[in-house]
Scaffold this active site. Structure first.
Site, PDB file in Angstrom:
ATOM      1  N   GLU A  79       0.816  -1.295   0.314  1.00  0.00           N
ATOM      2  CA  GLU A  79      -0.045   0.664   0.355  1.00  0.00           C
ATOM      3  C   GLU A  79       1.081   0.796   0.088  1.00  0.00           C
ATOM      4  O   GLU A  79       1.934   1.421   0.434  1.00  0.00           O
ATOM      5  CB  GLU A  79      -1.120   0.108   1.147  1.00  0.00           C
ATOM      6  N   LYS A 179     -10.732   0.658  -2.020  1.00  0.00           N
ATOM      7  CA  LYS A 179     -10.522   0.497   0.248  1.00  0.00           C
ATOM      8  C   LYS A 179     -11.694   0.729   1.254  1.00  0.00           C
ATOM      9  O   LYS A 179     -12.422   2.128   0.678  1.00  0.00           O
ATOM     10  CB  LYS A 179      -9.456   1.018   0.790  1.00  0.00           C
ATOM     11  N   CYS A 212      -4.449  -2.969   3.732  1.00  0.00           N
ATOM     12  CA  CYS A 212      -4.878  -2.857   5.310  1.00  0.00           C
ATOM     13  C   CYS A 212      -5.538  -2.971   6.407  1.00  0.00           C
ATOM     14  O   CYS A 212      -5.610  -3.396   6.997  1.00  0.00           O
ATOM     15  CB  CYS A 212      -4.050  -1.870   5.021  1.00  0.00           C
TER      16      CYS A 212
END
Length: 525
Positions: A79, A179, A212
């Protein structure tokens, strides 16, 4: 003779079925030392922004080449590995590209002019095509929107998404994921308006991808795994290391252990923000980098995994507190921990025993026996039940056993990992609200150079998700921490579903997404 032949044929048939059912593949992750602009909030032309990103992409070229030479069929980059850190919402715009849906059947390396302003996509596509390797990378996506017709459209009339893209080994764009769970990233990036469940097929198995903070959440991660049956998860991340609890490797290994899946995770390596720790975890496979954030060398990991992993099914619920807290009484203390969290804890005394502690609406207990106990080390059982609102929203509950600072038992916020004591047996149980429960275990090992390394020892403990029990009688090394962690969630209302491309599923929920524990602290303005 017939019976003998029959047995032989049956054996050959069983062997054939086993061979078909087994699909092994080498996978790779690269822990990248990200190159960020000298002044990320400055004004950049598109060409200037591209030149900065090219510094990172040039590294990707070499690492993909190396991974392919080692036989890897897929590689994951971290990321923020291309854009770098510390941009503002406006300064990052020239670093973004309008990433199309994977359904358009496009190979940017072969047809670079089909979609305008996509130099980064073209580079990634060519990396995949040249090295005959699947590429997973993280970048920024920009989408114009109209506030008159789109109620969630940001004030500046554009969405900016933290995005994973996937290219097959011919360079074709096959997946795009936005995300959902943000942490300290707004207003730089916007969360996906609806949860996306992105997965794709390869000749060597099916894979899904998340970013994440998504890792500890029900949406999208547990839905992706439980509803859509994904058994191989590709993770891009920018996770901090805050010892002893927040170790990225614990999160990857815990997710793999809980769900009986493979986790292939690439993390950033950054000294300033204490980011490190990438890993490949699955049945019988534990390969990782170290979490020494002072080391500023990139790390390429390659490992072979079995991608056909049986689905264990979805478990529901955890053991509630009930009247548990009223049945046991032992001396407890209250104190502060990292990030100002309140905790209640009890001290583990002697070489063996049973200890209970409760905090607000949760309780924890541990039965323990030491194989070797350093009398100068103080171990505690702590309970935390905390809802945070800044800089993100999360309701987390956890039970933890770890060594406390002998100088300040009140805070227990040390970062020293010099532990000597070894447990012969430890059984830790949490009594929580309904949520997503994970085991987080780490032990200390000395490597060949005599330096201490943190390992996950996944094969040395068992985890009962329904009863939130972590148990081990096989530990051979000092225990850094053992945690049963619960992200509390509420069942959300499903309002509809749509699907715009094969293998990319979007469910629309009326949700207030719970944000993950303090993993991916990206510093933005």
């Amino acid at each position: 003779m017939y019976a003998k032949d029959g047995i032989n044929r049956l054996g050959a048939f069983v062997l054939f079925i086993t061979m078909v059912a087994s699909r092994k593949v080498k996978v790779a992750v690269y822990e990248h030392v990200v190159i960020s602009p000298d002044d990320p909030e400055a004004y950049f032309t598109r060409q200037e922004a591209y030149q900065w990103m090219l510094k990172n992409l040039d590294v990707f070229v070499e690492q993909a080449k190396d991974a392919a030479k080692q036989g890897a069929k897929i590689i994951v980059f971290p990321e923020y590995g291309i854009t770098g850190f510390d941009h503002s919402r406006n300064s990052i715009v020239p670093f973004l590209e309008d990433i199309p849906e994977a359904s358009i059947d496009w190979n940017p390396c072969r047809d670079p002019e089909r979609v305008e302003n996509t130099l980064v996509l073209r580079n990634l596509s060519c990396i995949a095509q040249t090295n005959k390797i699947y590429v997973v990378a993280n970048m920024g996506d920009i989408k114009k929107c109209d506030r008159n017709t789109d109620k969630t459209c940001p004030r500046d009339g554009r969405y900016q998404f933290n995005t994973n893209v996937v290219f097959d080994d011919e360079g074709k764009l096959i997946a795009r994921y936005h995300k959902l769970n943000m942490y300290d990233e707004t207003p730089l990036f916007d969360p996906a308006p609806t949860p996306e469940y992105v997965f794709f097929d390869t000749p060597f198995g099916q894979f899904g991808t998340i970013i994440c903070f998504d890792i500890m959440q029900y949406y999208p991660t547990q839905v992706l795994l439980n509803r859509y049956g994904v058994r191989n998860l590709l993770v891009t991340s920018a996770m901090n290391v805050f010892l002893p609890f927040i170790v990225p490797l614990q999160m990857y290994a815990g997710l793999a252990k809980k769900n009986h899946i493979n986790v292939i995770a690439s993390n950033v390596r950054n000294a300033l923000y204490q980011m490190a720790g990438s890993g490949i975890y699955g049945e019988g496979v534990q390969v990782s980098s170290n979490v020494n954030t002072t080391s500023m060398d990139g790390v390429l990991l390659v490992a072979e995994l079995e991608t056909e992993v049986p689905d264990k099914g979805e478990s529901t619920g955890v053991t509630p507190v009930g009247d548990f807290k009223h049945k046991f009484f032992n001396k407890t203390f209250s104190g502060n921990y990292h990030f100002g969290l309140n905790m209640t804890y009890s001290i583990l005394k002697g070489r063996s025993g049973f200890v209970v502690t409760c905090e607000d609406d949760i309780c924890c207990d541990v039965t323990y026996e030491f194989k070797y106990r350093d009398e100068n080390e103080i171990f505690i059982l702590s309970a935390v039940d905390e809802t945070l609102f800044e800089p993100g929203i999360i309701h987390m509950q956890y039970c933890a056993v770890f060594k406390c600072s002998p100088d300040n038992t009140y805070s227990c916020n040390y970062t020293d990992i010099s532990v000597n004591s070894v447990f012969a047996d430890i059984k830790l149980q949490g009594y929580f609200d309904n949520g997503v429960v994970f085991p987080l275990v780490s032990t200390l090992h000395n490597n060949k150079l005599g330096k201490t390394e943190i390992k996950m020892d996944m094969e040395k403990y068992q985890f009962d998700e329904i009863n939130a029990i972590l148990h081990s009688n096989q530990l051979e090394n000092p225990l850094l921490t053992a945690v049963v962690f619960n992200t509390v969630y509420n069942e959300e209302s499903k309002t509809g579903a749509s699907s715009n491309a094969p293998k990319q599923c979007q469910d629309v929920f009326i949700i207030l997404p719970l944000l993950s524990m303090l993993l991916c602290q990206v510093y933005v303005s």
